[in-house]
Design a protein around this motif. Sequence first.
Motif, PDB file in Angstrom:
ATOM      1  N   ASP A 101      -3.839  80.138  37.234  1.00  0.00           N
ATOM      2  CA  ASP A 101      -4.838  79.096  36.948  1.00  0.00           C
ATOM      3  C   ASP A 101      -4.142  77.894  36.316  1.00  0.00           C
ATOM      4  OD1 ASP A 101      -6.714  80.891  37.813  1.00  0.00           O
ATOM      5  OD2 ASP A 101      -7.881  80.916  35.959  1.00  0.00           O
ATOM      6  N   TYR A 102      -3.947  76.846  37.080  1.00  0.00           N
ATOM      7  CA  TYR A 102      -3.251  75.654  36.571  1.00  0.00           C
ATOM      8  C   TYR A 102      -4.201  74.471  36.446  1.00  0.00           C
ATOM      9  CZ  TYR A 102       0.752  78.491  37.855  1.00  0.00           C
ATOM     10  OH  TYR A 102       1.648  79.520  37.942  1.00  0.00           O
ATOM     11  N   MET A 103      -5.075  74.312  37.427  1.00  0.00           N
ATOM     12  CA  MET A 103      -6.014  73.174  37.466  1.00  0.00           C
ATOM     13  C   MET A 103      -7.361  73.758  37.863  1.00  0.00           C
ATOM     14  SD  MET A 103      -6.572  69.804  37.476  1.00  0.00           S
ATOM     15  CE  MET A 103      -5.031  68.896  37.730  1.00  0.00           C
ATOM     16  N   THR A 104      -8.190  74.003  36.871  1.00  0.00           N
ATOM     17  CA  THR A 104      -9.406  74.770  37.120  1.00  0.00           C
ATOM     18  C   THR A 104     -10.638  73.872  37.152  1.00  0.00           C
ATOM     19  OG1 THR A 104      -9.717  75.195  34.765  1.00  0.00           O
ATOM     20  CG2 THR A 104      -8.394  76.784  35.988  1.00  0.00           C
ATOM     21  N   SER A 105     -11.753  74.481  37.428  1.00  0.00           N
ATOM     22  CA  SER A 105     -13.026  73.786  37.455  1.00  0.00           C
ATOM     23  C   SER A 105     -14.037  74.683  36.729  1.00  0.00           C
ATOM     24  CB  SER A 105     -13.426  73.547  38.905  1.00  0.00           C
ATOM     25  OG  SER A 105     -14.628  72.838  38.973  1.00  0.00           O
ATOM     26  N   LEU A 106     -13.860  74.745  35.391  1.00  0.00           N
ATOM     27  CA  LEU A 106     -14.685  75.613  34.544  1.00  0.00           C
ATOM     28  C   LEU A 106     -14.667  77.050  35.065  1.00  0.00           C
ATOM     29  CD1 LEU A 106     -17.620  73.117  33.829  1.00  0.00           C
ATOM     30  CD2 LEU A 106     -15.914  73.905  32.181  1.00  0.00           C
ATOM     31  N   ASP A 107     -15.840  77.592  35.391  1.00  0.00           N
ATOM     32  CA  ASP A 107     -15.934  78.991  35.810  1.00  0.00           C
ATOM     33  C   ASP A 107     -16.068  79.138  37.328  1.00  0.00           C
ATOM     34  OD1 ASP A 107     -18.353  77.760  35.907  1.00  0.00           O
ATOM     35  OD2 ASP A 107     -19.456  79.278  34.790  1.00  0.00           O
ATOM     36  N   MET A 108     -15.756  78.091  38.068  1.00  0.00           N
ATOM     37  CA  MET A 108     -15.883  78.158  39.523  1.00  0.00           C
ATOM     38  C   MET A 108     -14.974  79.261  40.078  1.00  0.00           C
ATOM     39  SD  MET A 108     -15.951  74.890  42.074  1.00  0.00           S
ATOM     40  CE  MET A 108     -14.291  74.551  42.620  1.00  0.00           C
ATOM     41  N   MET A 109     -15.495  80.025  41.027  1.00  0.00           N
ATOM     42  CA  MET A 109     -14.654  80.970  41.757  1.00  0.00           C
ATOM     43  C   MET A 109     -14.117  80.275  42.992  1.00  0.00           C
ATOM     44  SD  MET A 109     -16.664  84.582  41.746  1.00  0.00           S
ATOM     45  CE  MET A 109     -16.255  85.809  40.508  1.00  0.00           C
ATOM     46  N   GLY A 110     -12.843  80.471  43.272  1.00  0.00           N
ATOM     47  CA  GLY A 110     -12.231  79.863  44.429  1.00  0.00           C
ATOM     48  C   GLY A 110     -10.773  79.581  44.139  1.00  0.00           C
ATOM     49  N   CYS A 111     -10.135  78.876  45.022  1.00  0.00           N
ATOM     50  CA  CYS A 111      -8.708  78.620  44.857  1.00  0.00           C
ATOM     51  C   CYS A 111      -8.314  77.345  45.584  1.00  0.00           C
ATOM     52  CB  CYS A 111      -7.890  79.790  45.397  1.00  0.00           C
ATOM     53  SG  CYS A 111      -7.896  79.933  47.191  1.00  0.00           S
ATOM     54  N   SER A 112      -7.128  76.867  45.299  1.00  0.00           N
ATOM     55  CA  SER A 112      -6.541  75.803  46.099  1.00  0.00           C
ATOM     56  C   SER A 112      -5.123  76.192  46.455  1.00  0.00           C
ATOM     57  CB  SER A 112      -6.577  74.456  45.365  1.00  0.00           C
ATOM     58  OG  SER A 112      -5.804  74.490  44.185  1.00  0.00           O
ATOM     59  N   VAL A 113      -4.631  75.595  47.532  1.00  0.00           N
ATOM     60  CA  VAL A 113      -3.241  75.806  47.957  1.00  0.00           C
ATOM     61  C   VAL A 113      -2.533  74.452  47.917  1.00  0.00           C
ATOM     62  CG1 VAL A 113      -1.737  76.426  49.890  1.00  0.00           C
ATOM     63  CG2 VAL A 113      -3.769  77.807  49.395  1.00  0.00           C
ATOM     64  N   THR A 114      -1.400  74.428  47.246  1.00  0.00           N
ATOM     65  CA  THR A 114      -0.575  73.231  47.141  1.00  0.00           C
ATOM     66  C   THR A 114       0.783  73.510  47.765  1.00  0.00           C
ATOM     67  OG1 THR A 114      -1.626  72.538  45.066  1.00  0.00           O
ATOM     68  CG2 THR A 114       0.579  71.665  45.503  1.00  0.00           C
ATOM     69  N   VAL A 115       1.289  72.559  48.528  1.00  0.00           N
ATOM     70  CA  VAL A 115       2.668  72.657  49.020  1.00  0.00           C
ATOM     71  C   VAL A 115       3.374  71.354  48.684  1.00  0.00           C
ATOM     72  CG1 VAL A 115       4.168  72.986  51.025  1.00  0.00           C
ATOM     73  CG2 VAL A 115       1.978  74.195  50.914  1.00  0.00           C
ATOM     74  N   CYS A 116       4.552  71.463  48.092  1.00  0.00           N
ATOM     75  CA  CYS A 116       5.363  70.288  47.754  1.00  0.00           C
ATOM     76  C   CYS A 116       6.758  70.444  48.355  1.00  0.00           C
ATOM     77  CB  CYS A 116       5.455  70.145  46.229  1.00  0.00           C
ATOM     78  SG  CYS A 116       6.383  68.696  45.696  1.00  0.00           S
ATOM     79  N   ARG A 117       7.139  69.477  49.160  1.00  0.00           N
ATOM     80  CA  ARG A 117       8.492  69.466  49.737  1.00  0.00           C
ATOM     81  C   ARG A 117       9.471  69.069  48.634  1.00  0.00           C
ATOM     82  NH1 ARG A 117       7.802  66.385  54.840  1.00  0.00           N
ATOM     83  NH2 ARG A 117       6.891  64.986  53.297  1.00  0.00           N
ATOM     84  N   VAL A 118      10.564  69.801  48.489  1.00  0.00           N
ATOM     85  CA  VAL A 118      11.505  69.513  47.391  1.00  0.00           C
ATOM     86  C   VAL A 118      12.923  69.345  47.900  1.00  0.00           C
ATOM     87  CG1 VAL A 118      10.147  70.585  45.550  1.00  0.00           C
ATOM     88  CG2 VAL A 118      11.724  72.009  46.877  1.00  0.00           C
ATOM     89  N   ASP A 119      13.603  68.320  47.383  1.00  0.00           N
ATOM     90  CA  ASP A 119      15.039  68.141  47.640  1.00  0.00           C
ATOM     91  C   ASP A 119      15.800  68.586  46.390  1.00  0.00           C
ATOM     92  OD1 ASP A 119      14.593  66.182  45.778  1.00  0.00           O
ATOM     93  OD2 ASP A 119      15.055  64.499  47.114  1.00  0.00           O
ATOM     94  N   ASP A 120      17.100  68.362  46.368  1.00  0.00           N
ATOM     95  CA  ASP A 120      17.899  68.844  45.233  1.00  0.00           C
ATOM     96  C   ASP A 120      17.434  68.228  43.911  1.00  0.00           C
ATOM     97  OD1 ASP A 120      19.343  70.466  46.869  1.00  0.00           O
ATOM     98  OD2 ASP A 120      21.082  69.137  47.025  1.00  0.00           O
ATOM     99  N   GLU A 121      17.099  66.934  43.944  1.00  0.00           N
ATOM    100  CA  GLU A 121      16.657  66.289  42.705  1.00  0.00           C
ATOM    101  C   GLU A 121      15.366  66.934  42.178  1.00  0.00           C
ATOM    102  OE1 GLU A 121      15.045  62.325  43.005  1.00  0.00           O
ATOM    103  OE2 GLU A 121      15.626  61.830  40.931  1.00  0.00           O
TER     104      GLU A 121
END
Lengths: 331, 331
Positions: free
Chosen positions: B295-315
């Motif tokens: 749980d990183y970024m929530t919406s009170l007691d909402m049930m559910g989820c999100s999917v995040t993808v971040c492209r990363v280079d060496d920096e």
Amino acid sequence: MKKLVNDPSDYVDEMLEGMVAAYPDRVRRLDGTKVLVRSDAPVDGKVGVVSGGGSGHEPTHAGYIGDGMLDGAAAGEVFTSPTADELNEMVRACDAGEGVLCVVKNYEGDVMNFDTAAEMAEMEDVEVAQVVVNDDVAVEDSLYTSGRRGVCGTILVHKAVGAKAADGGSLEEVQAVGEKVIDNVRTMGMALTSCITPEKGEETFDLGEDEIELGIGIHGEPGTERTEMMTADEVAEHLTENVLADLDPDDGDDVVSIVNGMGGTPLSELFIVNRKVQEILDDRGLETWDAWVGDYMTSLDMMGCSVTVCRVDDELKELLGAAVDTPALKR
Amino acid sequence: MKKLVNDPSDYVDEMLEGMVAAYPDRVRRLDGTKVLVRSDAPVDGKVGVVSGGGSGHEPTHAGYIGDGMLDGAAAGEVFTSPTADELNEMVRACDAGEGVLCVVKNYEGDVMNFDTAAEMAEMEDVEVAQVVVNDDVAVEDSLYTSGRRGVCGTILVHKAVGAKAADGGSLEEVQAVGEKVIDNVRTMGMALTSCITPEKGEETFDLGEDEIELGIGIHGEPGTERTEMMTADEVAEHLTENVLADLDPDDGDDVVSIVNGMGGTPLSELFIVNRKVQEILDDRGLETWDAWVGDYMTSLDMMGCSVTVCRVDDELKELLGAAVDTPALKR
């Protein structure tokens, strides 16, 4: 049933696959079992520390696998003990010749299966010791339990014995640290809503719209009373006062507190509870050496919380404050 | 209303008191505000990094205050922007003379108030820069938003800019790192249930017993479609495919993934979703360099989820992997 689930009978299996997929460098699964161990288990020169129990309490137990805490965690089906065979496999996989401590929550199935597993492992010359956590002050004898239930205090046992083992403690010393935490830790919980198990798909127990249950167990076992909705402060007071009455600390004692979420309650509400818990501890002349707030020992999607207080001396402070690197707890 | 709450109008205030009571050595509250800052703010020789927004998304933002991440976090009332005055006070409290970067989620109120606060701070000779996070691929323009909403990808922005600032980066360099994460991160969410705000005490939107909403925002803003209940795998597939279609990564790219819980969904279910997300990323020829589940970024007691993808280079790998010590994120 509003759950993120596929076939409910795959719930635990797929959860474990998802954990290994998240932490492939940290954990590995023993083939054909529901046991996760540190990827580098057994760790040379160190007493192994393992735990296990029914699933549905995540991050307990597998989330605590890693440096300074657990070497292995056996998952049963939801709210069901792991088998003795799987526990035995875990114990053997985590033994580097220094012996293995099993941290057991006090439920009849867990105790029985860990006992059997220990006998099996000992026949193969693995030295096994055990501590049984029974921190729940709410009730004596309950569904699944003779004596008191083991609940959120278990995490402090994991932390302290894991640190002692990482520090090179002998099996006897690691076990003694576990007993010391158990002697000094007490918990009580409550529920706003029932949990819903994936197999059953409906509420385990009924609570009215304006009703809550005090003293609830982490599988929805009955508590001490059903009552009308209470404020956060009243809940904090009821739980903390019961915990302190049983622990009976002296003025000036140092304590670690935990406000633990049951899985469905947002973190914001746990902080509101913590506000009052700290006020009560302060009024009682206790010094909070460390305060934990979050989901440590859950009951699926149940809304509610528990309050844990553990009296700590210099030895326990050093162990509870020691470095740890697990998915669910780092410091 | 089944919440651990006292007077609902004290919700945010008491939550902040509970946070300060939990972490008195880490955070302090600016008098008469809902702003928390590092207890040692401003940190000499370092660019300040701050964020803020409506409450109800905990641990966002104040849970990320600490070494290697945020210097300050301003809380508004639930789902309501902090005022420009409070944001200005935060910026000034976190300026050690090196300037301050504001990480803003793209909601009209937040953007407007951060803009005003920056103008106010600049009149007092504080150098201020800003990045606006808009990672939600679900919809363009929504309730409260022109353009795309800022959601869970914000945490990766916090982490990267915090690490760059801790490493002695200039305000311009820290801002550039924030822009780089924003260019490379995408998110999509869904809800099984509505959240319930403490003031209103009832569901923000209606979802039938067998209905879910795809593309939902973190305040319950409408998503892309309502549909019948889907399996965890179907949900994972829908969210991940939409995120990847927008991000359009190349074969062999390294990524960080987040399966984020909305507050009421247990961790076990997030791992079941992660299992499928990792399978999809793997099938697409992407390398998961790091997987976050929780749980990183929530919406009170909402049930559910999100999917995040971040492209990363060496920096970005170096910055996202750097040491951090906050209540909600440590490594």
